[in-house]
Design a protein around this motif. Structure first.
Motif, PDB file in Angstrom:
ATOM      1  N   GLU A   1      -6.244   0.348   8.000  1.00 14.82           N
ATOM      2  CA  GLU A   1      -7.260  -0.671   8.146  1.00 14.82           C
ATOM      3  C   GLU A   1      -6.884  -1.903   7.326  1.00 14.82           C
ATOM      4  O   GLU A   1      -6.274  -1.810   6.264  1.00 14.82           O
ATOM      5  CB  GLU A   1      -8.617  -0.148   7.684  1.00 14.82           C
TER       6      GLU A   1
ATOM      7  N   GLY B   1      -3.498  -5.320   7.931  1.00 17.44           N
ATOM      8  CA  GLY B   1      -3.463  -3.922   8.328  1.00 17.44           C
ATOM      9  C   GLY B   1      -2.404  -3.723   9.384  1.00 17.44           C
ATOM     10  O   GLY B   1      -1.673  -4.646   9.733  1.00 17.44           O
TER      11      GLY B   1
ATOM     12  N   ARG C   1      -6.268 -10.498   4.651  1.00 19.01           N
ATOM     13  CA  ARG C   1      -6.528  -9.107   5.009  1.00 19.01           C
ATOM     14  C   ARG C   1      -5.442  -8.669   5.996  1.00 19.01           C
ATOM     15  O   ARG C   1      -5.293  -9.255   7.065  1.00 19.01           O
ATOM     16  CB  ARG C   1      -7.916  -8.958   5.625  1.00 19.01           C
TER      17      ARG C   1
ATOM     18  N   GLN D   1      -6.903  -4.727   4.771  1.00 23.84           N
ATOM     19  CA  GLN D   1      -7.443  -4.843   3.424  1.00 23.84           C
ATOM     20  C   GLN D   1      -6.771  -6.009   2.714  1.00 23.84           C
ATOM     21  O   GLN D   1      -5.650  -6.406   3.079  1.00 23.84           O
ATOM     22  CB  GLN D   1      -7.212  -3.551   2.636  1.00 23.84           C
TER      23      GLN D   1
ATOM     24  N   SER E   1      -5.122 -14.179  -0.468  1.00 21.38           N
ATOM     25  CA  SER E   1      -5.457 -12.757  -0.305  1.00 21.38           C
ATOM     26  C   SER E   1      -5.817 -12.456   1.143  1.00 21.38           C
ATOM     27  O   SER E   1      -6.961 -12.144   1.477  1.00 21.38           O
ATOM     28  CB  SER E   1      -6.619 -12.384  -1.230  1.00 21.38           C
TER      29      SER E   1
ATOM     30  N   PRO F   1       0.826  -1.220   0.000  1.00 24.09           N
ATOM     31  CA  PRO F   1       0.000   0.000   0.000  1.00 24.09           C
ATOM     32  C   PRO F   1       0.847   1.250   0.000  1.00 24.09           C
ATOM     33  O   PRO F   1       1.959   1.278   0.530  1.00 24.09           O
ATOM     34  CB  PRO F   1      -0.799  -0.131   1.301  1.00 24.09           C
TER      35      PRO F   1
END
Length: 425
Positions: A365, A388, A386, A367, A384, A354
Motif C-alpha cells: 500500500e 506503493g 506516497r 505510504q 514525502s 520499506p
C-alpha cells in the motif's frame, strides 16, 4: 494523415525449447529490428513447437496475414526438425534433392574429417521451386519460398537456422538483399523516436495525451511503462528518412505541449539517472547519495555510469545513526558534514526503503517516503510522496521519485540564481 501501406512481416520461432521456455528467443528480436530497418513492418510474432501439423497451421495463418514470413529453427537433420516438411506440405510441392547443396554438405564434413551421416541428406532437400539461402558457416542451408495465397496476395517465406551467428550472417548476406529487391520502389523508410517521462501513472498519461495514442494515428505513438518510467515510442513510416523525421518532430512537439512537464530525455535505454548526470555536468556540479534501509538503488545506477565528475559516490546504512557514527558528528549535522567533506554540490537522501518479506508477492500500500535534498547552499528540501506498488518495482519507484525531487530542486536553483542576477543588475 492516412496510414502508409508498407510491406508486413511475421516472425516465427520454431522448437519445443522455445514453447517450453527452456530457451530465450533472441532471434525474433534481432530479426524484427533488422526488418524495420529495411522498411518492413513487423505485425506478428509466433512460436510453435516441433509438431508437423501445428507447424503447418502456423505457417498457413501467417501466409494469410503477412507479405513476408521469417522463421528460425527446424532446419537440422534430426527427426524433430520439420521446417522443410512443413513448407512442402503447406505449398503442395515435393521435397527434391539439390545436388549443389549436397556437395557443399559433403565438403563441409570432409573439411572437418568427419563422415556425413545419412540423416544429413535431408538438409540438401528443398520444396520444388524454392531458392536456397546459402549457409557459409553451418550444415543447415535456408529456404526461400514464395507462395501464392490468393489472386491478390503472395507470401514469401524465409526459413533460417536457429543458431544466431549463422542466422544473422545469412539474413544480412542473402535475405536482406532479396527483400530490398522484392520491395523495390514501394519500400517505406521507418524511423523510431523514444521519449521518456516520469511523474504520473499510465492512465493519467493516456488521459493527457488523448487521441495521440490512437492506433490509426500517423505517426503512431505507443505507450509502455516499466518501473514507473513511461516510454512513448513514435513510429513514422514514409518514403524517405527526411519525411519520417518531419512526422516525428511534429508528433514530438505536440507531445511536449501536453506532457512536457514530465519529460526527462529520449532514447531506448535513457533513464532518470542519465538525466541527472546530464543536468549536473551542464552546471559543473556534482552529487553524493545516502540511502537508508539496506538498499542502494541510486548508488547502483550511478555506478553503472562509470567514472563521472557528476557523482562523488553513495552510502548505504541501516539508519542515520550509523552515518553519524562513521562521520563522528551529531546525527543532526551528518548530512551537511558529508556533503562538505565529499566536495559534492548536492546531497540526495532516501530516508527509508520499506522492508520486504522474502516471499512477498502482494503490492504494498502507498505510504509516505521521506526524500531529502541538500542544495549547494546547505538548504534542506524535504518531499514525502506516497509510494506503493509491487515488491519487484517499489525500490526503483522510490529511487526514481528521489531523482525527480532532485531535478526539480536543480531547476529551482537555476531560477533562484536568475532572479538574484536580475535583482543585482
Amino acid at each position: 494523415m492516412n496510414p502508409v501501406r508498407s510491406t508486413t512481416a511475421e516472425v516465427i520461432s520454431i522448437g519445443d525449447e522455445m514453447t517450453s521456455g527452456a530457451r530465450l528467443d533472441t532471434n525474433s528480436q534481432w530479426i524484427s529490428r533488422r526488418l524495420e530497418e529495411l522498411g518492413v513492418t513487423v505485425a506478428f510474432h509466433s512460436t510453435v513447437g516441433d509438431h508437423l501439423q501445428q507447424h503447418v497451421d502456423v505457417l498457413r495463418i501467417a501466409a494469410q496475414r503477412a507479405d513476408v514470413v521469417v522463421m528460425t529453427g527446424g532446419l537440422g537433420p534430426t527427426r524433430d526438425d520439420l521446417t522443410r516438411q512443413a513448407l512442402s506440405q503447406l505449398s503442395g510441392r515435393a521435397l527434391k534433392m539439390r545436388q549443389q547443396s549436397l556437395v557443399h554438405l559433403e565438403q563441409m564434413f570432409a573439411r572437418r574429417n568427419r563422415q556425413m551421416p545419412e540423416r544429413n541428406h535431408i538438409q540438401a532437400m528443398f520444396p520444388e521451386g524454392s531458392l536456397e539461402i546459402f549457409n557459409p558457416q553451418g550444415t543447415a542451408p535456408g529456404v526461400d519460398l514464395t507462395l501464392r495465397v490468393s489472386d491478390r496476395h503472395k507470401c514469401r517465406f524465409f526459413a533460417l537456422p536457429g543458431v544466431p551467428a549463422e542466422m544473422r550472417r545469412m539474413f544480412d548476406e542473402t535475405v536482406a538483399p532479396r527483400l530490398l529487391e522484392m520491395i523495390g520502389s514501394s519500400r517505406q523508410h521507418i524511423e523510431h523516436h523514444v521519449m521518456k517521462f516520469f511523474g504520473v501513472g499510465e492512465s493519467d498519461m493516456e488521459q493527457r495525451l488523448g487521441t495521440m495514442i490512437a492506433r490509426d494515428r500517423v505517426p503512431r505513438v505507443g505507450i509502455t511503462v516499466s518501473s514507473a518510467t513511461i516510454s512513448l515510442r513514435i513510429t513514422a513510416a514514409a518514403p524517405d528518412p527526411q519525411a519520417c523525421q518531419r512526422q516525428i518532430e511534429t508528433a514530438r512537439q505536440e507531445i511536449m505541449s501536453r506532457v512536457g512537464d514530465l519529460y526527462f530525455g529520449h532514447g531506448e535505454s535513457y533513464e532518470l539517472y542519465h538525466a541527472v548526470q546530464r543536468d549536473l555536468l551542464m552546471r559543473g556540479q556534482s552529487l553524493i547519495t545516502v540511502e537508508f534501509g539496506r538498499s542502494a538503488v541510486l548508488a547502483d545506477w550511478f555506478a553503472s555510469l562509470g567514472k563521472t565528475d557528476a557523482y562523488h559516490g553513495g552510502f548505504c546504512f541501516a539508519g542515520p545513526e550509523e552515518l553519524a557514527a562513521l562521520l563522528d558528528v551529531p546525527t543532526a549535522d551528518a548530512y551537511d558534514v558529508l556533503r562538505k567533506r565529499s566536495g559534492a554540490s548536492w546531497l540526495l537522501v532516501v530516508q527509508s526503503y520499506p522492508h520486504l518479506d522474502s516471499d512477498a508477492s502482494q503490492a504494498l500500500e502507498a505510504q509516505p517516503v521521506d526524500l531529502v535534498v541538500v542544495d549547494p547552499e546547505g538548504r534542506r528540501i524535504l518531499a514525502s510522496p506516497r509510494i506503493g506498488g509491487h515488491p519487484s518495482i517499489i525500490y526503483s519507484r522510490i529511487a526514481k521519485s528521489a531523482l525527480a525531487h532532485l531535478r526539480k530542486q536543480i531547476q529551482r536553483g537555476d531560477q533562484l540564481q536568475a532572479e538574484s542576477e536580475a535583482a543585482i543588475s
